[in-house]
Scaffold this motif. Sequence first.
Motif, mmCIF file in Angstrom:
data_model
loop_
_atom_site.group_PDB
_atom_site.id
_atom_site.type_symbol
_atom_site.label_atom_id
_atom_site.label_comp_id
_atom_site.label_asym_id
_atom_site.label_seq_id
_atom_site.Cartn_x
_atom_site.Cartn_y
_atom_site.Cartn_z
ATOM 1 N N ASN A 1 0.820 -1.208 0.000
ATOM 2 C CA ASN A 1 0.000 0.000 0.000
ATOM 3 C C ASN A 1 0.853 1.257 0.000
ATOM 4 O O ASN A 1 1.852 1.345 0.715
ATOM 5 C CB ASN A 1 -0.862 0.052 1.270
ATOM 6 C CG ASN A 1 -1.764 -1.142 1.430
ATOM 7 O OD1 ASN A 1 -2.253 -1.687 0.445
ATOM 8 N ND2 ASN A 1 -1.968 -1.559 2.665
ATOM 9 N N TYR B 1 -3.111 0.110 -3.859
ATOM 10 C CA TYR B 1 -2.890 -1.182 -3.218
ATOM 11 C C TYR B 1 -1.946 -2.083 -4.018
ATOM 12 O O TYR B 1 -1.544 -3.135 -3.538
ATOM 13 C CB TYR B 1 -4.206 -1.933 -3.043
ATOM 14 C CG TYR B 1 -5.117 -1.352 -1.991
ATOM 15 C CD1 TYR B 1 -6.486 -1.527 -2.073
ATOM 16 C CD2 TYR B 1 -4.616 -0.622 -0.921
ATOM 17 C CE1 TYR B 1 -7.333 -0.998 -1.111
ATOM 18 C CE2 TYR B 1 -5.441 -0.098 0.045
ATOM 19 C CZ TYR B 1 -6.807 -0.286 -0.060
ATOM 20 O OH TYR B 1 -7.645 0.234 0.891
ATOM 21 N N ARG C 1 -1.638 -2.519 10.051
ATOM 22 C CA ARG C 1 -1.725 -1.514 8.969
ATOM 23 C C ARG C 1 -1.106 -0.174 9.344
ATOM 24 O O ARG C 1 -1.504 0.861 8.809
ATOM 25 C CB ARG C 1 -3.167 -1.250 8.541
ATOM 26 C CG ARG C 1 -3.703 -2.141 7.454
ATOM 27 C CD ARG C 1 -4.041 -3.483 7.913
ATOM 28 N NE ARG C 1 -4.868 -4.222 6.981
ATOM 29 C CZ ARG C 1 -5.322 -5.428 7.208
ATOM 30 N NH1 ARG C 1 -4.998 -6.063 8.314
ATOM 31 N NH2 ARG C 1 -6.085 -6.026 6.324
ATOM 32 N N GLN D 1 1.130 2.954 9.141
ATOM 33 C CA GLN D 1 1.730 3.580 7.976
ATOM 34 C C GLN D 1 3.062 4.218 8.363
ATOM 35 O O GLN D 1 3.221 4.745 9.467
ATOM 36 C CB GLN D 1 0.780 4.628 7.393
ATOM 37 C CG GLN D 1 -0.468 3.991 6.812
ATOM 38 C CD GLN D 1 -1.401 4.975 6.153
ATOM 39 O OE1 GLN D 1 -1.074 6.145 5.940
ATOM 40 N NE2 GLN D 1 -2.595 4.505 5.810
ATOM 41 N N ASN E 1 -7.998 -0.990 14.793
ATOM 42 C CA ASN E 1 -6.589 -0.826 15.154
ATOM 43 C C ASN E 1 -6.379 0.656 15.399
ATOM 44 O O ASN E 1 -6.898 1.492 14.654
ATOM 45 C CB ASN E 1 -5.672 -1.300 14.024
ATOM 46 C CG ASN E 1 -5.907 -2.757 13.667
ATOM 47 O OD1 ASN E 1 -6.188 -3.585 14.524
ATOM 48 N ND2 ASN E 1 -5.804 -3.081 12.389
ATOM 49 N N PHE F 1 -3.814 4.070 16.632
ATOM 50 C CA PHE F 1 -2.442 4.561 16.565
ATOM 51 C C PHE F 1 -2.349 5.987 17.123
ATOM 52 O O PHE F 1 -3.300 6.766 17.034
ATOM 53 C CB PHE F 1 -1.960 4.617 15.101
ATOM 54 C CG PHE F 1 -2.164 3.341 14.343
ATOM 55 C CD1 PHE F 1 -3.364 3.070 13.708
ATOM 56 C CD2 PHE F 1 -1.143 2.418 14.234
ATOM 57 C CE1 PHE F 1 -3.562 1.893 13.014
ATOM 58 C CE2 PHE F 1 -1.320 1.229 13.531
ATOM 59 C CZ PHE F 1 -2.532 0.977 12.923
ATOM 60 N N LEU G 1 5.559 6.820 14.240
ATOM 61 C CA LEU G 1 4.640 6.072 15.085
ATOM 62 C C LEU G 1 5.101 6.135 16.534
ATOM 63 O O LEU G 1 6.254 5.841 16.847
ATOM 64 C CB LEU G 1 4.580 4.616 14.619
ATOM 65 C CG LEU G 1 3.588 3.718 15.321
ATOM 66 C CD1 LEU G 1 2.168 4.154 15.006
ATOM 67 C CD2 LEU G 1 3.796 2.268 14.889
ATOM 68 N N LYS H 1 0.853 1.798 19.108
ATOM 69 C CA LYS H 1 -0.304 1.258 18.395
ATOM 70 C C LYS H 1 -1.005 0.218 19.253
ATOM 71 O O LYS H 1 -0.384 -0.446 20.094
ATOM 72 C CB LYS H 1 0.130 0.620 17.069
ATOM 73 C CG LYS H 1 0.979 -0.630 17.230
ATOM 74 C CD LYS H 1 1.427 -1.196 15.892
ATOM 75 C CE LYS H 1 2.295 -2.441 16.095
ATOM 76 N NZ LYS H 1 2.883 -2.936 14.835
ATOM 77 N N PHE I 1 -3.246 -3.153 18.533
ATOM 78 C CA PHE I 1 -3.671 -4.098 17.503
ATOM 79 C C PHE I 1 -4.594 -5.144 18.114
ATOM 80 O O PHE I 1 -5.636 -5.482 17.581
ATOM 81 C CB PHE I 1 -2.432 -4.730 16.858
ATOM 82 C CG PHE I 1 -2.712 -5.702 15.759
ATOM 83 C CD1 PHE I 1 -1.951 -6.859 15.625
ATOM 84 C CD2 PHE I 1 -3.708 -5.480 14.831
ATOM 85 C CE1 PHE I 1 -2.190 -7.760 14.600
ATOM 86 C CE2 PHE I 1 -3.961 -6.377 13.805
ATOM 87 C CZ PHE I 1 -3.190 -7.517 13.694
ATOM 88 N N ASP J 1 -7.471 -0.923 4.265
ATOM 89 C CA ASP J 1 -6.097 -0.850 4.768
ATOM 90 C C ASP J 1 -5.688 0.574 5.152
ATOM 91 O O ASP J 1 -4.553 0.800 5.537
ATOM 92 C CB ASP J 1 -5.120 -1.374 3.711
ATOM 93 C CG ASP J 1 -5.239 -2.873 3.518
ATOM 94 O OD1 ASP J 1 -4.654 -3.393 2.555
ATOM 95 O OD2 ASP J 1 -5.925 -3.527 4.322
ATOM 96 N N LEU K 1 -6.030 4.549 6.998
ATOM 97 C CA LEU K 1 -6.188 5.143 8.321
ATOM 98 C C LEU K 1 -7.018 6.414 8.208
ATOM 99 O O LEU K 1 -6.900 7.151 7.226
ATOM 100 C CB LEU K 1 -4.828 5.497 8.926
ATOM 101 C CG LEU K 1 -3.828 4.363 9.146
ATOM 102 C CD1 LEU K 1 -2.553 4.902 9.793
ATOM 103 C CD2 LEU K 1 -4.429 3.260 9.986
#
Lengths: 113, 117
Positions: free
Chosen positions: A31, A50, A100, A102, B32, B34, B46, B49, B51, B103, B105
Motif C-alpha cells: 500500500n 494497493y 496496517r 503507515q 486498530n 495509533f 509512530l 499502536k 492491535f 487498509d 487510516l
Amino acid sequence: DVKVTQSSRYLVKRTGEKVFLECVQDMDHENMFWYRQDPGLGLRLIYFSYDVKMKEKGDIPEGYSVSREKKERFSLILESASTNQTSMYLCASSLRQGAREQYFGPGTRLTVT
Amino acid sequence: AQSVSQHNHHVILSEAASLELGCNYSYGGTVNLFWYVQYPGQHLQLLLKYFSGDPLVKGIKGFEAEFIKSKFSFNLRKPSVQWSDTAEYFCAVNAPYSGGGADGLTFGKGTHLIIQP
C-alpha cells in the motif's frame, strides 16, 4: 530500518505548471498513500494504491493524479498547479496485513506562486 | 464513514506536568488504533499502536495509551512531560470505511503540544 523517501523537501512552482512529486519506499509494502497536511485540517487523503498500476481516489482528489508503475514508487501529479495547492505533501506506505500502521516520508513543502 | 476526534487542538504545559490527550473514534467494531507524533521539522513517526490484547499500550519515550472500547476512546498519556515532547500529535484509526479503504487510516486533526521549560 523502514524508509520512505520523497524527491524534494521544498519546491516552488508557478501557477499552471505541471508538478511531479515522487515517493519511494524500500520495505516491499503493497500500500502507498498521498496526503496533504494543512494547519488545523490534519492529514487529508488525496490518492492511494494497493498494487502496481492500481489507484483509488481519496477524500480530496480534485486537481491531482497519481502513477504507480513499480511497487516501490508512487508519484503524485499536479496537472496544473494552483495557489490553493500550496501545502505540505506526505507520502506513506503500509503492509496489507497486521495492524496496517503507515510509515511516512519527510514531506514536500510545495509553494505555488 | 469513520471519524476521529481529538478534543484539544492546542495544549500548553510546564515541564514535569502530566499529560493526557483525548481521542475518540466512531466505529463500533474491531479497530486498530495509533498515535503518531511529528516533532518540529521532522516526519510523522509512530508513537504507539493498539492491535489486539492488553488495552494498555506502551510506546516510545515513556508514552502510553489506553483503549477503552465502551467509550470508543484511545487517550494518550505521559506522567511527566519534557521540553522535547513539544510536537504535533495525531490519533488514527484503521477500521472498515477508513480513508483509504480497508487498509487505510482515518486521522484526527491533531493536537499541538507546547512544553514550557
